[in-house]
Scaffold this motif. Structure first.
Motif, PDB file in Angstrom:
ATOM      1  N   LEU A  97      22.721 -93.485 -57.053  1.00  0.00           N
ATOM      2  CA  LEU A  97      23.904 -94.118 -57.616  1.00  0.00           C
ATOM      3  C   LEU A  97      23.392 -95.207 -58.532  1.00  0.00           C
ATOM      4  CD1 LEU A  97      25.855 -94.683 -54.258  1.00  0.00           C
ATOM      5  CD2 LEU A  97      25.688 -92.603 -55.600  1.00  0.00           C
ATOM      6  N   TYR A  98      23.842 -95.213 -59.783  1.00  0.00           N
ATOM      7  CA  TYR A  98      23.271 -96.137 -60.765  1.00  0.00           C
ATOM      8  C   TYR A  98      24.362 -96.693 -61.667  1.00  0.00           C
ATOM      9  CZ  TYR A  98      20.294 -97.732 -64.625  1.00  0.00           C
ATOM     10  OH  TYR A  98      19.685 -98.479 -65.597  1.00  0.00           O
ATOM     11  N   TRP A  99      24.383 -98.025 -61.805  1.00  0.00           N
ATOM     12  CA  TRP A  99      25.256 -98.684 -62.779  1.00  0.00           C
ATOM     13  C   TRP A  99      24.490 -98.711 -64.090  1.00  0.00           C
ATOM     14  CZ3 TRP A  99      30.157-100.514 -62.762  1.00  0.00           C
ATOM     15  CH2 TRP A  99      30.797-100.666 -61.536  1.00  0.00           C
ATOM     16  N   PHE A 100      24.856 -97.876 -65.026  1.00  0.00           N
ATOM     17  CA  PHE A 100      24.195 -97.843 -66.327  1.00  0.00           C
ATOM     18  C   PHE A 100      24.770 -98.970 -67.181  1.00  0.00           C
ATOM     19  CE2 PHE A 100      23.707 -96.527 -70.705  1.00  0.00           C
ATOM     20  CZ  PHE A 100      22.402 -96.047 -70.736  1.00  0.00           C
ATOM     21  N   LEU A 102      14.762 -88.356 -66.146  1.00  0.00           N
ATOM     22  CA  LEU A 102      15.508 -89.604 -65.983  1.00  0.00           C
ATOM     23  C   LEU A 102      14.925 -90.759 -66.783  1.00  0.00           C
ATOM     24  CD1 LEU A 102      16.284 -89.550 -62.170  1.00  0.00           C
ATOM     25  CD2 LEU A 102      17.868 -89.248 -64.052  1.00  0.00           C
ATOM     26  N   ASN A 103      14.294 -90.472 -67.902  1.00  0.00           N
ATOM     27  CA  ASN A 103      13.771 -91.579 -68.712  1.00  0.00           C
ATOM     28  C   ASN A 103      14.921 -92.254 -69.461  1.00  0.00           C
ATOM     29  OD1 ASN A 103      14.344 -89.892 -70.880  1.00  0.00           O
ATOM     30  ND2 ASN A 103      12.244 -89.173 -71.044  1.00  0.00           N
ATOM     31  N   ALA A 104      14.639 -93.381 -70.062  1.00  0.00           N
ATOM     32  CA  ALA A 104      15.680 -94.186 -70.715  1.00  0.00           C
ATOM     33  C   ALA A 104      16.418 -93.392 -71.793  1.00  0.00           C
ATOM     34  CB  ALA A 104      15.067 -95.453 -71.305  1.00  0.00           C
ATOM     35  N   GLU A 105      15.688 -92.615 -72.584  1.00  0.00           N
ATOM     36  CA  GLU A 105      16.324 -91.851 -73.662  1.00  0.00           C
ATOM     37  C   GLU A 105      17.282 -90.802 -73.110  1.00  0.00           C
ATOM     38  OE1 GLU A 105      12.779 -91.975 -73.530  1.00  0.00           O
ATOM     39  OE2 GLU A 105      12.793 -93.781 -74.745  1.00  0.00           O
ATOM     40  N   ALA A 106      16.875 -90.125 -72.025  1.00  0.00           N
ATOM     41  CA  ALA A 106      17.733 -89.089 -71.439  1.00  0.00           C
ATOM     42  C   ALA A 106      19.000 -89.700 -70.853  1.00  0.00           C
ATOM     43  CB  ALA A 106      16.970 -88.326 -70.365  1.00  0.00           C
ATOM     44  N   LEU A 107      18.872 -90.832 -70.177  1.00  0.00           N
ATOM     45  CA  LEU A 107      20.052 -91.493 -69.607  1.00  0.00           C
ATOM     46  C   LEU A 107      21.006 -91.956 -70.702  1.00  0.00           C
ATOM     47  CD1 LEU A 107      18.369 -93.598 -66.787  1.00  0.00           C
ATOM     48  CD2 LEU A 107      19.865 -91.627 -66.486  1.00  0.00           C
ATOM     49  N   GLU A 108      20.455 -92.569 -71.756  1.00  0.00           N
ATOM     50  CA  GLU A 108      21.298 -93.044 -72.859  1.00  0.00           C
ATOM     51  C   GLU A 108      21.979 -91.878 -73.561  1.00  0.00           C
ATOM     52  OE1 GLU A 108      18.639 -95.437 -75.180  1.00  0.00           O
ATOM     53  OE2 GLU A 108      18.585 -97.008 -73.655  1.00  0.00           O
ATOM     54  N   SER A 109      21.252 -90.791 -73.732  1.00  0.00           N
ATOM     55  CA  SER A 109      21.821 -89.609 -74.377  1.00  0.00           C
ATOM     56  C   SER A 109      22.957 -89.031 -73.537  1.00  0.00           C
ATOM     57  CB  SER A 109      20.728 -88.558 -74.572  1.00  0.00           C
ATOM     58  OG  SER A 109      21.278 -87.355 -75.012  1.00  0.00           O
ATOM     59  N   GLU A 110      22.753 -88.968 -72.226  1.00  0.00           N
ATOM     60  CA  GLU A 110      23.785 -88.442 -71.329  1.00  0.00           C
ATOM     61  C   GLU A 110      25.048 -89.296 -71.385  1.00  0.00           C
ATOM     62  OE1 GLU A 110      25.067 -85.541 -68.628  1.00  0.00           O
ATOM     63  OE2 GLU A 110      23.153 -85.615 -69.676  1.00  0.00           O
ATOM     64  N   VAL A 111      24.873 -90.598 -71.348  1.00  0.00           N
ATOM     65  CA  VAL A 111      26.027 -91.500 -71.377  1.00  0.00           C
ATOM     66  C   VAL A 111      26.753 -91.401 -72.710  1.00  0.00           C
ATOM     67  CG1 VAL A 111      26.719 -93.923 -71.388  1.00  0.00           C
ATOM     68  CG2 VAL A 111      25.165 -93.093 -69.641  1.00  0.00           C
ATOM     69  N   SER A 112      26.011 -91.416 -73.803  1.00  0.00           N
ATOM     70  CA  SER A 112      26.670 -91.387 -75.111  1.00  0.00           C
ATOM     71  C   SER A 112      27.368 -90.048 -75.361  1.00  0.00           C
ATOM     72  CB  SER A 112      25.677 -91.693 -76.228  1.00  0.00           C
ATOM     73  OG  SER A 112      24.709 -90.667 -76.324  1.00  0.00           O
ATOM     74  N   SER A 113      26.792 -88.960 -74.870  1.00  0.00           N
ATOM     75  CA  SER A 113      27.422 -87.657 -75.118  1.00  0.00           C
ATOM     76  C   SER A 113      28.655 -87.437 -74.255  1.00  0.00           C
ATOM     77  CB  SER A 113      26.423 -86.527 -74.855  1.00  0.00           C
ATOM     78  OG  SER A 113      26.130 -86.434 -73.483  1.00  0.00           O
TER      79      SER A 113
END
Length: 150
Positions: free
Chosen positions: A55-58, A111-122
């Motif tokens: 569980l992660y608060w992005f 789960l690197n920073a780029e993948a997390l940011e990409s998932e959130v933005s998409s």
């Protein structure tokens, strides 16, 4: 213990909770409940060889549920985690956590920073597409009415 960690996550006092399942005892164990300082630290916390739920608060605004299931884990572990996933998310919702994003990864490398940011933005930014108005079909040609001659 897991319930307490989830409640702390819901209140915002921790921004990351890592949970695993003990398939022998059929219990949920808290592996980590605390704050991570960067998105890359999430990748470091998720185990490489066993499945887990995170569980992660992005960025403090987006609640993510991450299901990690490495291919190196046993078939039994994979079945237990995939079967329990829906029930687990329902229990977490009952404790006050609604997830904005649900994500599945094969291993922690995803789960690197780029993948997390990409998932959130998409997932959070929905493109606005202007839809054309419905155009009525042209009525068929009609013959002029004629009155019967008498």
């Amino acid at each position: 213990d897991a319930e307490r960690a989830i409640r702390e996550f819901a209140s915002g006092s921790v921004n990351f909770v890592l949970l695993t399942i003990d398939s022998q005892k059929e219990t949920v164990n808290v592996e980590y409940a605390g704050s991570v300082q960067s998105h890359d630290e999430v990748k470091q916390r998720v185990p490489q060889n066993v499945p887990s739920y995170a569980l992660y608060w992005f960025d403090g605004s987006t609640r993510m549920f991450v299901y990690s299931c490495p291919s190196s884990s046993s078939v039994r572990e994979r079945m237990v985690y995939s079967t329990f996933r829906h029930g687990f998310t329902e229990c977490v919702r009952d404790l006050g956590v609604e997830f904005d994003i649900r994500m599945e990864v094969d291993d922690a490398e995803g789960l690197n920073a780029e993948a997390l940011e990409s998932e959130v933005s998409s997932r959070l930014v929905k493109p606005v597409v202007a839809q054309p108005k419905f155009k009525r079909p042209v009525p068929p040609n009609r013959r002029p009415r004629t009155t019967p001659s008498t």
